[in-house]
Write a protein that holds these residues in place. Structure first.
Motif, short mmCIF file in Angstrom:
data_model
loop_
_atom_site.label_atom_id
_atom_site.label_comp_id
_atom_site.label_asym_id
_atom_site.label_seq_id
_atom_site.Cartn_x
_atom_site.Cartn_y
_atom_site.Cartn_z
N VAL A 27 0.83 -1.21 0.00
CA VAL A 27 0.00 0.00 0.00
C VAL A 27 0.87 1.26 0.00
O VAL A 27 0.45 2.30 -0.49
CB VAL A 27 -0.98 -0.01 1.20
N TYR A 102 -5.94 4.40 4.11
CA TYR A 102 -4.75 3.59 3.83
C TYR A 102 -4.42 2.66 5.00
O TYR A 102 -3.94 1.54 4.78
CB TYR A 102 -3.56 4.49 3.51
N LYS A 105 -6.59 -0.28 4.47
CA LYS A 105 -6.08 -1.12 3.39
C LYS A 105 -4.90 -1.97 3.83
O LYS A 105 -4.71 -3.10 3.36
CB LYS A 105 -5.67 -0.25 2.19
#
Length: 215
Positions: A27, A102, A105
């Motif tokens: 990521v 994020y 994720k």
């Protein structure tokens, strides 16, 4: 935003960040691409790696980050020490809340203790008093605020508190600062403050320059 020159020879920094830096989660690559597409300044991958390593060695209980950006550096610190309680301050709410997305994720949202604060870093330091007991400060916000931040924090933080400041080489402009550019003058003023008041410090010539010192 006008692209800033690298302190490295042409092509070396992208090679370092893409080929030589270990990224613990893919990521990070997505964040780097988004930052480049939207022209949002973030630390380099190599800087993130060094920051993460410093945090992993110190294991601070509390971290105050001044300048969230996309949360890129925040998540590097999380990877360095998931047990650290991080408060991160930035005036750009829409940009900074990307940190939450994020983190999810990466699968970190339930493993980290991060609080986002929206507002001016200088106002935060003026209005909030609990930073005096913070163990670790990471400073990467508007360069013109750097001298004020140092003068605010340094006399009042506890013994043993650690500081890491980004952009202290200011894209090489420390060699020939322009007196008409407030950011150039602020970075040089920071250096003057540190050299006159801090007995021991370390410059990591990674990214745009990381400065480490301890109270």
């Amino acid at each position: 935003m006008k692209p800033r020159p690298s302190i490295y020879i042409e092509g070396l920094e992208p090679f370092i960040d893409s080929e030589l830096v270990h990224k613990p989660n893919t990521v990070f690559l997505e964040m780097e691409s988004y930052a480049k597409e939207k022209n949002i300044p973030i630390v380099t991958a190599a800087t993130g790696g060094v920051l993460s390593q410093i945090v992993s060695l110190i294991k601070p209980k509390t971290i105050l980050e001044l300048g969230t950006g996309l949360g890129y550096s925040t998540l590097w610190m999380v990877h360095g020490s998931k047990d650290s309680k991080i408060t991160t301050v930035d005036r750009h709410e829409e940009q900074a809340k990307a940190l939450d997305m994020y983190a999810k994720k990466m699968g970190l949202e339930s493993q980290m203790d991060v609080t986002r604060v929206t507002g001016s870093v200088l106002e935060y330091l003026e209005e909030e008093g609990n930073w005096r007991e913070t163990d670790f400060f990471f400073i990467d916000c508007d360069k013109i605020t750097y001298p004020t931040i140092f003068r605010t924090l340094w006399p009042k933080v506890k013994e043993g508190a650690c500081f890491v400041i980004d952009n202290v080489l200011w894209h090489g402009r420390v060699l020939n600062p322009d007196p008409k550019k407030p950011s150039d003058m602020a970075v040089m003023e920071l250096w003057n403050e540190v050299k006159s008041q801090v007995s021991d410090y370390t410059l990591f010539p990674v990214g745009d320059g990381l400065l480490f010192f301890r109270k």
